[in-house]
Design an enzyme around this catalytic site. Structure first.
Site, short mmCIF file in Angstrom:
data_model
loop_
_atom_site.label_atom_id
_atom_site.label_comp_id
_atom_site.label_asym_id
_atom_site.label_seq_id
_atom_site.Cartn_x
_atom_site.Cartn_y
_atom_site.Cartn_z
N LYS A 61 73.97 77.81 63.57
CA LYS A 61 75.19 78.58 63.31
C LYS A 61 75.56 79.39 64.55
O LYS A 61 74.69 79.95 65.22
CB LYS A 61 74.95 79.48 62.11
CG LYS A 61 76.18 80.21 61.60
CD LYS A 61 75.82 80.98 60.33
CE LYS A 61 77.02 81.71 59.76
NZ LYS A 61 76.68 82.41 58.49
N SER B 264 80.09 81.75 55.26
CA SER B 264 80.43 81.66 56.67
C SER B 264 79.67 80.56 57.40
O SER B 264 79.93 80.30 58.58
CB SER B 264 80.20 83.02 57.34
OG SER B 264 78.83 83.37 57.33
N SER C 30 76.82 83.36 52.31
CA SER C 30 77.20 82.47 53.42
C SER C 30 76.35 81.22 53.55
O SER C 30 76.74 80.28 54.25
CB SER C 30 77.19 83.24 54.74
OG SER C 30 78.20 84.22 54.74
#
Length: 494
Positions: A86, A161, A185
């Protein structure tokens, strides 16, 4: 490459199977990497999941991995497996932007702990996945890279996210990915993209560096297409590190052992007599009828058919909402406040709003939030005296238009802020308990819906065994997205 190991078959296989092929030298790390790079070339322009690709560095690492195995050297737990991280997690020598135009050219000189553990385990770093600016919100879009689209419907969001990670997994661009979770997320995009996302117990996967090292609200964790692959990844990234003050003792060996002893293969006896607390509307939150329909007909029905004892239970989560919003706002103001000082602004107005909310938090507010958080933890802790696991919606809505930043209503119930529709996840975040989203089913229109399972304190391994048994009975991960042939059309069209 033989018939069994064509490009499409390799990118479709679980990481656990790929690991066996690599260690037996039926395939090479280079072959596996090349297959995934070809898949990325074909699909990423439409999905926009991987925002920084380091093909040359990955190729060099894969070649070195093959040479090490050929020399008979001991190799790591994730030897030769491609992974993407990420874009909130710092990567030495690889651009890390946090989804912000201000950090478009930021190249860290160090790895985050989760990244260094992946490298040490022999994983092949392939690049970075998209995230909203500073990871705020469960819709992955930003001014630097744009929006990440859902492989099951390119007009829809992939969630967030960790949306880039979930979309890349669903589109078969990578077999393993890392994410992080404060308000959902890891779980939200897993639900939206028909993959698995585990929010581990706070401290199981320690985070470093962190300016808020004592905080348990946000955690790093694993994502994959199967529960077994999540366990495989967890075996490399879990474990104590003294740079994290909340790190749990031990290492990842308990998860590695669970793979080796076969207990993650989906033993159906795990579900017989399993006590499941079924929560349709935790804290009275609205849940879209499309979501509830899939959870009832595909989730609850399956559990009962397999012998689980499913009983309705709506734990009293009063105070969880206040606790999450207050502590989150306080953290935003403290960690990101400098991003909106001295005339500087963030591109995402929701980030700016959350920072301003945090600047209004008083010491009395913070103490009230901590009191509520403690009460909710103990309330859920005692739930596990009557249940083995809690089941509830992962997300309150189905994947919505990629052109919408957040849904304004849920079946007629107005949502006032970008946080409102994330309650089904963040009400659990405040407890620090382990929670996982697994594929549950699809709407009649073909949109994925996830089931969220919550385990008891430090019950990560138990939770994963339950999830693996459900997955074995209902292997929805095999349903590939209809990506090849899909074109991006106006949002909301089909």
């Amino acid at each position: 490459m033989n018939e069994r190991t064509t490009t499409d078959s390799l990118t479709d296989m679980p990481a656990t199977e790929l690991r066996n092929l690599l260690l037996s030298r039926e395939i090479s790390a280079r072959e596996l990497l090349d297959a995934h790079l070809r898949r990325i070339e074909r699909t990423n322009p439409r999905v926009n999941a991987i925002v920084t690709l380091v093909a040359d560095e990955a190729t060099a690492a894969a070649t070195a991995a093959d040479n090490a195995l050929a020399r008979g050297e001991q190799v790591g737990h994730l030897h030769g497996l491609p992974v993407a991280c990420k874009d909130l997690q710092e990567t030495r020598g690889i651009r890390t932007t946090f989804g912000s135009t201000r950090y478009a050219d930021n190249v860290p000189g160090h790895d985050a702990l989760i990244v260094s553990r992946l490298r040490d385990a022999g994983a092949i770093m392939i690049g970075k996945t998209n995230t909203p600016e500073f990871g705020a919100g469960s819709q992955t879009y930003n001014a630097l890279f744009g929006v990440t689209r859902n492989p099951y419907d390119l007009t829809r969001t992939a969630g967030g996210s960790s949306g880039g990670a979930a979309a890349a997994l669903a589109a078969r661009m990578i077999p393993l990915a890392t994410g992080s979770d404060m308000g959902g997320s890891l779980r939200n995009p897993a639900s939206f993209c028909n993959v698995v996302g585990l929010r581990p117990s706070a401290g199981l996967v320690p985070s470093w560096p962190s300016a808020a090292g004592w905080s348990t609200l946000g955690v790093d964790g694993p994502m994959a297409r199967t529960v077994g692959d999540v366990v495989l990844l967890l075996g490399a990234i879990a474990g104590y590190d003294d740079r994290s003050p909340i790190a749990r003792p031990g290492d990842g060996s308990v998860f590695r052992d669970a793979l080796d002893d076969g207990s993650m293969l989906g033993d159906p006896s795990v579900l017989r007599g399993l006590r499941v607390g079924w929560s349709r509307h935790p804290d009275g939150i609205p849940v879209a009828a499309e979501v509830s329909g899939v959870l009832e007909t595909e989730g609850r029905t399956l559990l009962e058919r397999l012998g689980a004892c499913v009983v309705d239970d709506e734990p009293d989560l009063r105070g969880a909402d206040d606790a999450f919003r207050t502590i989150r706002a306080w953290l935003f103001a403290g960690l990101l406040g400098a991003e909106v000082t001295d005339g500087r602004t963030v591109a995402n107005p929701d980030v700016a709003w959350n920072i301003e909310q945090g600047r209004l938090v008083t010491s009395a507010d913070l103490m009230r939030a901590e009191r509520h958080r403690t009460e909710v933890y103990h309330l859920l802790r005692t739930c596990f005296e009557r249940h083995d696991v809690l089941a509830l919606p992962t997300v309150q809505v189905v994947p919505f238009s990629a052109d919408v930043h957040w849904p304004r209503d849920i079946d007629g119930v107005a949502q006032q802020t970008y946080l409102d529709w994330m309650r089904s996840c963040y009400l659990i975040s405040v407890t620090g308990l382990p929670a996982i989203s697994i594929p549950c089913g699809f709407t009649p229109g073909g949109l994925p819906v996830g089931l969220q399972l919550v385990g008891p304190p430090a019950g990560d391994l138990k939770l994963l065994r339950i999830a693996a048994a459900i997955e074995h009975a209902h292997p929805l991960w095999r349903r590939r997205p209809p990506l090849d042939g899909q074109q991006v059309s106006p949002a909301g069209s089909h």
